[in-house]
Write an enzyme that holds these catalytic residues in place. Sequence first.
Site, short mmCIF file in Angstrom:
data_model
loop_
_atom_site.label_atom_id
_atom_site.label_comp_id
_atom_site.label_asym_id
_atom_site.label_seq_id
_atom_site.Cartn_x
_atom_site.Cartn_y
_atom_site.Cartn_z
N CYS A 1 -8.85 -4.69 23.23
CA CYS A 1 -7.39 -4.74 23.44
C CYS A 1 -7.10 -4.36 24.88
CB CYS A 1 -6.68 -3.77 22.52
SG CYS A 1 -7.06 -3.95 20.78
N CYS B 1 -7.29 -6.90 27.96
CA CYS B 1 -6.13 -7.71 28.35
C CYS B 1 -4.92 -6.84 28.67
CB CYS B 1 -5.73 -8.67 27.24
SG CYS B 1 -6.89 -10.02 26.98
N HIS B 2 -4.64 -5.88 27.78
CA HIS B 2 -3.38 -5.14 27.88
C HIS B 2 -3.47 -3.94 28.81
CE1 HIS B 2 -1.50 -7.42 24.66
NE2 HIS B 2 -2.58 -7.26 23.93
N CYS C 1 -3.44 -11.37 17.17
CA CYS C 1 -4.11 -11.19 18.46
C CYS C 1 -5.62 -11.12 18.24
CB CYS C 1 -3.60 -9.90 19.11
SG CYS C 1 -3.45 -10.01 20.89
N CYS D 1 18.48 -1.65 -2.83
CA CYS D 1 18.15 -0.61 -1.86
C CYS D 1 19.42 0.14 -1.48
CB CYS D 1 17.56 -1.22 -0.59
SG CYS D 1 16.28 -2.44 -0.86
N CYS E 1 21.03 3.22 -3.48
CA CYS E 1 20.55 4.57 -3.18
C CYS E 1 20.76 4.91 -1.71
CB CYS E 1 19.06 4.71 -3.51
SG CYS E 1 18.72 4.71 -5.28
N ARG F 1 5.51 1.60 1.69
CA ARG F 1 6.61 2.43 1.24
C ARG F 1 7.64 1.61 0.45
NH1 ARG F 1 8.69 4.86 -1.22
NH2 ARG F 1 9.78 6.83 -1.17
N CYS G 1 8.99 1.77 -3.53
CA CYS G 1 10.39 1.79 -3.96
C CYS G 1 10.63 0.69 -5.00
CB CYS G 1 11.31 1.56 -2.76
SG CYS G 1 12.24 3.01 -2.29
#
Lengths: 106, 262
Positions: free
Chosen positions: B78, B81-82, B115, B178, B181, B219, B223
């Site tokens: 990574c 390039c970055h 990527c 959603c 709540c 997450r 729910c």
Amino acid sequence: MTRALVSVPPAAKRGEIVDVRAMIAHPMETGYRMGPNGAEIPRDIITRFVCTYDGAEVFSAEFFPAVSANPFVSFNLIATESGTLAFEWTDDKGQIETASAEIVVS
Amino acid sequence: MRRPAASLVAFAALALALLGGGAQAGDIAPHERRSGRTFMAPETQAMQADDTTNPGMLWVLQGAGLWDEKAGTSGRSCAGCHGAAEAMRGVAARYPAFDPASGKPIDLAGRIRQCRSARQGAPDLARDSDALLALTTFVAHQLRGMPIAPPKDPRLDPYRETGRQIFTTRMGQLDLSCANCHDDNWNQRLAGSAVTQAHPTGYPLYRLEWQGIGSLQRRMRNCMIGVRAEPFAAGSDDFIALELHLMQRAAGMAIETPGVRP
């Protein structure tokens, strides 16, 4: 790859009480759980943690299945000499993970 | 069996309150927005605030290693390039962003996977794999303290609208949206736990319940299972649309990655 984070103050006065923290990535699998196919997940925990200060053991702990994943240990010690704090975690397979930190005492 | 039964009763009580109450509070006013962090016990807040006690930092450490590790047929890392990861500051704050190649929005984890396969020629990283979570956490961690900055790209608007619709549509056997709540009852408690406003400021975050780090999609899956709906597939357009809406809702709030939640 060992994933351990240790925190030791880089410098301290002689006789000062310093705060030492050590945390390691480990699943701490209890051996009491079953996988999705009903097969037992074998126990895989760290059983012993040791910290040495210039080669002398200053803190050790035994871990059991009730200790959560990624165990975190924090303790105090008295800074006596400049030197190396070495940390060592031993798991069920006998595999040893290590980390270390330097402390300069003035 | 006591705990599931207790939470079931609480869920049912909340559902009844919602069905009977009728008052729709609607969107949260900007000055009332609060990070999920502020709902936690002081001990858990302290755990997140200090990098020496925040277990999410273990994944940041792993991600830093992966960032510099050469992978795939290109033989590049990574960093190849970055450059240094600090260069990603500001870039990652705008995800999910529009991806011209697929003509659809893409989230940060999706971009990292893309990527890897397209540019590095490396084997794909599964969603929710430790390595992908570590890289995502590491990149998002570079932005800690910076505001969430959703791009003003008109191509994203239809997807944001889809996300808003999903957010406000009742679903599952408990027939809750959603918004029921997290917009209308965020100040209440559900089975002893704070409901919170569902601002995705700390993802990927370390949940004590998971004993590990997890993505925003994990997450949301939690729910959806909670309201007994069938969760969307990982990485699906529906989840990305929801992420877009959540980021828009939390625009300007500070990023906390890696967060710690109970």
